[in-house]
Design an enzyme around this catalytic site. Structure first.
Site, short mmCIF file in Angstrom:
data_model
loop_
_atom_site.label_atom_id
_atom_site.label_comp_id
_atom_site.label_asym_id
_atom_site.label_seq_id
_atom_site.Cartn_x
_atom_site.Cartn_y
_atom_site.Cartn_z
N GLY A 42 0.82 -1.29 0.03
CA GLY A 42 -0.10 -0.06 -0.08
C GLY A 42 0.79 1.27 0.07
N THR A 44 3.09 4.60 0.88
CA THR A 44 2.82 5.78 1.79
C THR A 44 1.62 5.90 1.98
OG1 THR A 44 4.81 6.75 1.21
CG2 THR A 44 3.34 8.33 2.29
N LYS A 54 -6.93 10.14 6.87
CA LYS A 54 -8.35 10.51 6.79
C LYS A 54 -8.84 9.82 8.06
CE LYS A 54 -7.35 12.47 4.19
NZ LYS A 54 -6.01 12.86 3.46
N GLY A 181 1.07 23.64 3.18
CA GLY A 181 0.38 23.02 2.02
C GLY A 181 -0.57 21.83 2.37
N VAL A 182 -0.66 21.05 1.45
CA VAL A 182 -1.84 19.71 1.81
C VAL A 182 -1.77 19.11 3.39
CG1 VAL A 182 -3.26 18.07 0.97
CG2 VAL A 182 -1.84 19.40 -0.40
N GLU A 202 4.35 29.49 6.60
CA GLU A 202 4.34 29.48 5.21
C GLU A 202 5.10 30.53 4.48
OE1 GLU A 202 3.22 27.15 3.01
OE2 GLU A 202 4.33 28.65 1.39
N ALA A 269 6.58 19.99 6.67
CA ALA A 269 5.73 19.49 5.79
C ALA A 269 6.23 20.58 4.56
CB ALA A 269 4.40 19.47 6.00
N HIS A 444 -32.89 17.18 -5.29
CA HIS A 444 -33.11 18.15 -4.28
C HIS A 444 -33.50 17.41 -3.23
CE1 HIS A 444 -34.47 21.91 -2.52
NE2 HIS A 444 -35.53 21.41 -2.13
#
Ligand code: NAI
Length: 465
Positions: A42, A44, A54, A181-182, A202, A269, A444
């Site tokens: 899998g 990183t 997540k 960043g992300v 940043e 990061a 809707h």
């Protein structure tokens, strides 16, 4: 005992690029093996990236909702607290079920997992430990590694990369993120929700470099409202570990007086770099570019016959789904089919709350290209479902060609933006127009209606504003 075995395809690296390429190769009838040195498959993404982050983002979001927002909807919760050990267990079980899932898929597709570090000793041969394997096609999919800053040593305890930030043993009181960043924003979101005082340093003037400028600025405002602090146009020049934490020297990016920042934990990061260590590519003469990426043609072929490369190790955005698509396309090209990938239709998502999602051109890129474009915008505060969810932050921004109406870019800040962007990706992929979205029936009440309304805003105007 050394062994020798022949394959049609050997893929080196079992991240999203490599394992997907291996599966597609096997589906297309190739005798396939995949080399992976880690204990689990899998790469990183599944082990220390997309998936565990997540899991923690989802868990911390639920905590924040229960602690701070449910009462607005008439739900009384009492005191809500964090059990970090269990939250980390949740993360680990999500990672385990995903990595085991790939092992199952390898077995199902009769892909051999060659365990160890792979290297290309000569054309058509891959060495793994003492064993040498022959392959008609060798695919390098070794991904990327964390980029570091000179003089700042990552120890994964006080000064961490994303790997360490996913595995902190307690919620830090304060955290400085080097890089907005992300990774910085997603990890910052997790620990800020769980109670850390988070400051982002940043280098550029805006966070989320490369995103549409208006979107970056508005997102910074939303995150500031949530409690994150930002020092943009600034760089960290020194990080000293002390018993009680880390002391940082921060300077304006353009030079000037420095200031001191203290934090329990510092996250570095500042990007990732292609990972080609010990691959032996120099021995076979594979050309690299000046940024350490493997050079390939549009069919992912290097300058050496029979050696290909995909994913983070070649040019383009370092995104799991870009690598996956390249893996599929390469497998199909090797099978004599017409593989196809459209780099203008690769979405980018930042899984903060609200999420940020983007596809196609930004306004800045359109201006640079001299394109005549129109903008349609629609806020979630005017969307019934977003109101019902109590999640009205953000908007949809549609960019279309002024003359032809061709859809050029869509940028979203909002709840579930990462899912909402997909219809725009499809329309861009098929070369459709803003009118195509505007005239498509949207259920809707859904958040998707905001995408339709923003598309309508590029035509005769939205209905609900
Ligand atoms: P990034 O490239 O997204 O952001 C790094 C940031 O650090 C930039 O804004 C840069 O200007 C800044 N920076 C560089 N040097 C600095 C310095 N000395 N001081 C202060 N700021 C500095 O890289 P990041 O966040 O490390 O992510 C690495 C890769 O992983 C990216 O390519 C990203 O797309 C990918 N990724 C994607 C995710 C997603 O799709 N949701 C999640 C996490 C990572």
């Amino acid at each position: 005992m050394a062994s020798e075995k022949d394959y049609d395809v050997i893929v080196i690296g079992a991240g999203p690029g490599g394992y997907v390429c291996a599966i597609r190769c096997a589906q297309l009838g190739f005798k396939t093996a995949c080399v992976e040195k880690d204990k689990t498959l899998g790469g990183t993404c599944l082990n220390v990236g997309c998936i565990p982050s997540k899991a923690l983002l989802q868990a911390s979001e639920k905590y924040d909702e229960a602690a701070n927002h449910l009462s607005d909807m008439g739900i009384k919760t009492g005191k809500v607290s964090v059990d970090l050990k269990t939250m980390m267990k949740h993360k680990e079980s999500v990672v385990a079920s995903n990595t085991q899932g790939i092992e199952f898929l390898f077995k199902k597709n009769k892909i051999d997992w060659l365990k160890g570090t792979g290297s290309v000793e000569k054309k058509g041969e891959v060495k793994v430990g003492k064993d040498t394997y022959k392959a008609k096609h060798i695919v390098v999919a070794t991904g990327s590694a964390v980029a570091t800053l000179p003089g700042i040593e990552i120890d994964e305890k006080q000064i961490v990369s994303s790997t360490g930030a996913l595995d902190l043993k307690e919620v830090p009181k304060s955290m400085v993120l080097i890089g907005g960043g992300v990774i910085g924003l997603e990890m910052g979101a997790v620990w800020s929700r769980l109670g850390a005082d988070v400051t982002v340093v940043e280098y550029m003037d805006t966070i989320m470099g490369g995103m549409d400028n208006g979107i970056s600025k508005d997102m910074q405002k939303i995150l500031t409202k949530q409690g994150m602090k930002f020092k943009t146009g600034a760089k960290v020049t020194e990080a000293k570990k002390t018993k009680s934490g880390v002391t940082l020297k921060v300077e304006p990016a353009k030079g000037g007086d420095s200031e001191e920042l203290k934090a329990d934990i510092v996250l570095v990061a500042v990007g990732r770099k292609p990972y080609t260590d010990k691959l032996g590519l120099d021995k076979v003469g594979v050309d690299m570019d000046d940024r350490g990426r493997i050079k390939t043609d549009s069919h992912f072929k290097t300058n050496v016959d029979g050696i290909y490369a995909i994913g983070d190790v070649i040019a383009g955005p370092m995104l799991a789904h870009k690598a996956e698509d390249e893996g599929v396309v390469l497998a199909e090209i090797l099978a004599g089919q017409a593989g196809h990938i459209n780099y203008d239709a690769i979405p980018g998502v930042v899984y903060t709350w609200p999420e940020v999602a983007s596809v196609g051109k930004t306004e800045e890129q359109l201006k640079e290209d001299g394109r005549d474009y129109k903008i349609g915008k629609f806020p979630f505060s005017a969307n019934g479902r977003a109101r019902a969810m109590n999640m009205t932050d953000g908007y949809v921004k549609v960019l279309a060609d002024k003359k032809t109406d061709r859809l050029l870019g869509v940028h979203i800040i909002g709840a579930n933006a990462g899912d909402l962007i997909q219809e725009a990706v499809t329309i861009i992929e098929i070369g459709g127009s803003a009118e195509d979205i505007a005239r498509t029936c949207h259920a809707h009440p859904t958040l998707g209606e905001a995408v339709k309304e923003a598309a309508l805003a590029t035509q005769d105007g939205p209905l609900h504003m």
